[in-house]
Motif scaffolding. Structure first.
Motif, PDB file in Angstrom:
ATOM      1  N   TYR A 141       1.105  -0.895  -0.120  1.00  7.26           N
ATOM      2  CA  TYR A 141      -0.081   0.009   0.251  1.00  7.26           C
ATOM      3  C   TYR A 141       0.413   0.752  -0.331  1.00  7.26           C
ATOM      4  O   TYR A 141       2.050   1.208   0.848  1.00  7.26           O
ATOM      5  N   ILE A 148      -0.867   1.809  -4.879  1.00  7.95           N
ATOM      6  CA  ILE A 148      -0.246  -0.119  -4.474  1.00  7.95           C
ATOM      7  C   ILE A 148       0.984   0.953  -5.107  1.00  7.95           C
ATOM      8  O   ILE A 148       1.302   1.672  -6.230  1.00  7.95           O
ATOM      9  N   LYS A 175      -6.044  -4.724  -5.920  1.00  8.94           N
ATOM     10  CA  LYS A 175      -5.631  -4.285  -4.422  1.00  8.94           C
ATOM     11  C   LYS A 175      -5.992  -5.461  -3.760  1.00  8.94           C
ATOM     12  O   LYS A 175      -6.053  -5.364  -2.163  1.00  8.94           O
ATOM     13  N   TYR A 190     -10.797  -4.472   0.819  1.00 11.02           N
ATOM     14  CA  TYR A 190     -10.189  -4.602  -0.121  1.00 11.02           C
ATOM     15  C   TYR A 190     -10.665  -3.511  -0.481  1.00 11.02           C
ATOM     16  O   TYR A 190     -11.571  -3.009  -0.220  1.00 11.02           O
ATOM     17  N   ASP A 191     -10.142  -2.502  -1.764  1.00 16.84           N
ATOM     18  CA  ASP A 191     -10.228  -0.958  -2.168  1.00 16.84           C
ATOM     19  C   ASP A 191     -11.183  -1.941  -2.923  1.00 16.84           C
ATOM     20  O   ASP A 191     -10.951  -1.667  -4.502  1.00 16.84           O
ATOM     21  N   GLN A 205      -2.939   4.767   7.866  1.00 23.44           N
ATOM     22  CA  GLN A 205      -4.401   4.918   6.284  1.00 23.44           C
ATOM     23  C   GLN A 205      -5.541   3.121   6.850  1.00 23.44           C
ATOM     24  O   GLN A 205      -5.036   3.533   7.676  1.00 23.44           O
ATOM     25  N   GLY A 218      -4.784  -2.033   4.648  1.00 23.89           N
ATOM     26  CA  GLY A 218      -3.338  -2.277   5.305  1.00 23.89           C
ATOM     27  C   GLY A 218      -2.745  -1.743   6.619  1.00 23.89           C
ATOM     28  O   GLY A 218      -4.408  -1.632   7.031  1.00 23.89           O
TER      29      GLY A 218
END
Lengths: 310, 565
Positions: free
Chosen positions: B96, B102, B200, B467-468, B548, B551
């Motif tokens: 990340y 990423i 991701k 996850y994104d 963040q 992660g």
């Protein structure tokens, strides 16, 4: 003497077995199990976990397996700290709690005897009133308040002197222990003060004190040799259980002062329903407490000739 | 004891001597006890470790963390502390970057398609013992994570890879996993279904490498202690005293070691007591403090410590029990609750956390759509407060349920926010709708167990992303998801989840998510409350720390020190 000790020890073992069984039943009666977590997306993952820890077996079988292992001195693996043995947790963290506890007990016993004797000496006068007020405060204010306030006081002290006078939290030197030990021993100290006060007052009117006065002994000598020595006996009685209670750790004190003691694991285990850690710590504490009570009873018989060990 | 004053003169010489002896002996015994205990303290619990918050000479920082890592086998870890520590000590194929994107990790380039992906590993990636990091280390780690014998809680995150679910179910051998080492430096991954966002997922810590020979040499104790681990990340764990402290030191074998500015990170204090951690920060013992509660804001602002905040990505909402037989299975009752869901008051007047944001939808504002934010592209339905309408809905509900008085069980946790929220809801729903709310406050495990069992009507819950992609929220209320505690079962919603899972066309996927968002509102499935952020304070001489939502919540690997802020 020997047969008395043996009898008490056998009773103690039965007590510990009872504690273990009751704990086992109680913790399995609580909904959920240690594997409950937020990320269990499917039944399969849950089943895999249960199989890994043997939770898929009937509860009675789990009980037999557990008791068998315990007899061999193996408390098993922790559920939440997956690679740690409960024996290791107790071995690594109990010495920390015990070290802190010894100092706390020293504070409690010393303070209790001194304050108790003082209040008796100054009965119904100002020092007595002040100390007894503090005693009531110490008993009734919860330890997380005392711990938090005393930690804040350390911060202000360090800020005031612009130098690290005392560490705020942590472990490793005697300086780390002073304040936590006082907080930990505070309520026991207060309890012992009250005990000491009443037993001192009882003795003030005893015949042998009057005899000593009549002999013309000085008050200090009477106080030290005749009153204090006799009055301290009841305090010794409660010292045993108090040592067990304090050295097994104050959860709150260990949490606030970031001390890696066993008390935190004990409470955390209950919150996380970590079966093996609950069993291990409870049985360990229980055995320790029972042992201390036996030791005190035996010691009491040795100190006080009026008590016979039968 | 009357007349003490006159008698004090009569203090005999022998008594005075006795007093003196007693005092001297007592002092000596106490000094001896202190010395003994001081020694005991230095040999138990790892002894003294903590220095100042910042040591410029050693380029080291000291801080506190809320909990110890239960264990550090990356294939099995599932808590935020382990995630944070492991992300310093291990590096996956991708990382990340701290800005929602990423960046390269062990892989120097990658080719991610909709059916498969290929990763090309850099040749200078090494383990802390000097051996190269190879594609086999990733294959071994991933196979281990999906192996049912490992019983990993995060096995499901591999289900995107071919055969992972079947292996986890015990229906296939772990060697059938769709991840193959073509050579030491090329890793090929085949998906179970077409997929648009594999890159991701890969930075997630469970995808970290594990070297087979080392793992096997630990006899099931991999990750149990500092010496039971190998490191390929920016830092090495050099000392781990359980429950007391964790020390990280710069890893010279790391391929990008030049970019790592700190030499050591000492997590010297482990406690989840918020005020203790704040005291450590104020006393200059800890370089930062996070997860500040509302009560601590006033003192911290008074002392003019700059506050920071970061979104942890989670959405907090009222979970509603849809099981038949529960009063909340009635639409009109749920609609009544929705009509009085005053999120502004709840966030701004009750919780009073400046970092919390009103949640307009179950899909948080930070989720990306095709181009912009998802809720900008697919605006959620406006929810208006209308007490009169809510009372009408409630009357309908009462008639349909055949009840005169409705009482609901509110399940919540025992943490400060949960306590505050439940007390507020209890009073508020009584005042507006006349509902009797029974608050059932439970500690973590019991609360989850009761939620699983459906032993509630309404419950306070939060969901954090893994996850994104909107999917990390969208499939939560699918009928097959065990975390769907209310057992909401709507074939239409399930269908939309499947469409989004199968399609590789972003527009089709986003439309499906938009549809799910509408269903959640129209059927009053859940009631969104707020999006959570974490407040922190940090020594201003420390820079470059990454905090963040996806992660590790905290990353010091790019942090550096400046002498004067």
């Amino acid at each position: 003497m020997f047969s008395y000790t043996l009898k008490r020890l056998i009773q103690g073992v039965v007590t510990v077995w009872f504690i273990a069984t009751a704990t086992f039943i109680a913790m399995h009666a609580v909904p959920g199990n240690p594997l409950t977590g937020e990320r269990l997306t499917n039944d399969r993952i849950r089943a895999n976990l249960e199989a890994r820890y043997g939770l898929d077996q009937p509860v009675f079988d789990q009980y037999l397996i557990y008791m068998g292992n315990m007899l061999r001195g193996d408390f098993g693996l922790s559920y939440t700290q997956e690679n740690r043995r409960v024996n290791d947790i107790i071995r690594e963290h109990f010495p920390v709690s015990a070290t802190l506890g010894v100092l706390a007990v020293a504070f409690a016993a010393f303070g209790g005897i001194v304050w108790g004797a003082l209040t008796a000496l100054y009965r119904n006068r100002l020092p007595d009133a002040i100390i007894m007020l503090l005693v009531i405060l110490a008993i009734s204010v919860p330890s997380f308040v005392v711990a938090g306030l005393s930690q804040l006081a350390i911060v202000n002290l360090n800020v005031f002197f612009r130098a690290p006078i005392l560490p705020v939290a942590g472990w490793g030197t005697i300086w780390h222990m002073l304040v936590p030990a006082m907080v930990l021993g505070l309520s026991t100290m207060a309890y012992m003060t009250r005990l000491m006060r009443s037993s001192m007052l009882e003795i003030t009117h005893a015949d042998f004190i009057r005899t000593a006065q009549a002999k013309g002994l000085s008050p200090t000598r009477i106080f030290l040799k005749h009153q204090l020595r006799n009055a301290v006996l009841p305090v010794v009685t409660v010292l045993g259980p108090a040592i067990a209670a304090i050295t097994t750790g104050g959860f709150v004190v260990e949490l606030v002062f970031a001390i890696p003691g066993l008390g935190r694991y004990f409470v955390q285990a209950v919150q996380q329903l970590d079966y093996t850690v609950i069993m291990g710590t409870t049985v360990f504490y229980g055995a320790f407490l029972v042992f201390m009570v036996i030791v005190v009873d035996i010691a009491y018989g040795l100190i006080d000739p009026r008590v016979s060990l039968q | 004891m009357t007349g003490t004053k006159e008698r004090r003169d009569a203090l005999s010489r022998s008594a005075a001597r006795q007093l003196l002896w007693l005092g001297a002996a007592g002092t000596l015994a106490f000094a001896g006890l202190l010395a003994l205990l001081g020694w005991a303290a230095s040999v138990t619990g790892g002894g003294a470790v903590a220095g100042d918050a910042i040591d410029f000479e050693a380029k080291a920082i000291t801080t506190s963390i809320r909990s110890d890592a239960p264990q550090l086998d990356s294939s099995r870890s599932s808590d935020v502390t382990s995630n944070m520590i492991l992300s310093h000590a291990l590096e996956g194929l991708l990382r990340y970057d701290g800005h929602g994107g990423i960046e390269p990790g062990v892989a120097e380039r990658w080719d991610v398609g909709t059916d498969s992906a290929t990763f090309y590993l850099r040749d200078n990636a090494r383990w802390s013992d000097g051996q190269p990091v190879t594609a086999h280390d990733f294959v071994f780690a991933w196979q281990t994570a999906v192996d049912p014998a490992t019983a990993s809680r995060y096995a499901f995150i591999f289900y995107f890879i071919k055969n992972a679910e079947a292996i986890n179910n015990g229906e296939m051998d772990r060697s059938e996993l769709g991840a193959r080492a073509v050579s030491d430096r090329v890793l090929e991954v085949e998906y179970e279904n077409p997929l648009t966002f594999f890159e991701k997922i890969v930075p997630f810590f469970t995808f970290s490498p594990i070297r087979e020979d080392f793992y096997l040499s630990r006899n099931g104790r991999y990750g149990a202690d500092a010496e039971d681990l190998l490191f390929n990340g920016p830092f090495k764990i050099t000392r781990w005293v359980h429950g007391a402290s964790i020390r990280l030191e710069k890893n010279p074998a790391y391929w990008n070691a030049d970019a790592v500015k700190l030499n050591a990170i000492e997590f010297a204090y482990i406690t989840n007591d918020a005020s203790a951690r704040l005291n450590l920060f104020q006393d200059g013992r800890a370089v930062d403090v996070d997860y500040l509660p509302a009560e601590s804001l006033e003192p911290i602002l008074k002392q003019r410590f700059p506050l920071g905040q970061f979104s942890d990505g989670s959405v907090w909402y009222l979970q509603i029990n849809h099981r038949p037989g529960r009063p909340t299975s009635n639409y009109h009752l749920r609609r009544a609750l929705q009509l009085v869901n005053d999120r502004d008051e709840l966030v701004n007047k009750v919780l009073k956390m400046p970092s919390y944001k009103v949640a307009r939808s179950f899909f948080p504002a930070w989720l990306k759509g095709e181009e912009r934010s998802f809720i900008e592209e697919y605006p959620p339905r406006e929810s208006t407060i209308d007490v009169a309408e809510a009372r009408r809905e409630l009357e309908l509900a009462k008639r349909e349920l055949g009840l005169d008085v409705i009482s609901l069980v509110l399940l919540c946790d025992d943490l400060p926010v949960g306590v505050k929220l439940s007390e507020y809801l209890q009073g508020y729903l009584k005042r507006t709708l006349g509902l009797d709310i029974k608050v059932d406050r439970q500690i973590f495990g019991q609360r989850l167990e009761k939620a699983f069992a459906g032993d509630f009507d309404i419950a306070l819950f939060g969901w954090s992303p893994d996850y994104d992609d909107p999917m990390t929220f969208a499939d939560l209320l699918a009928s097959w998801n065990l975390n769907n505690y209310g057992r909401y079962n709507n074939p239409e919603l399930d269908e939309q989840v499947r469409i989004a899972q199968r399609s590789v066309d972003q527009r089709v996927r986003m439309q499906a998510f938009g549809r799910i968002q509408d269903i959640l509102f129209d059927d009053a499935v859940i009631l969104p409350f707020y999006e959570r952020s974490v407040l922190y304070a940090q020594d201003q001489r420390l820079r470059g720390v990454i905090r963040q939502r996806l992660g590790p919540y905290l990353d010091y690997s790019k942090a550096y020190l400046v002498e004067s802020p």
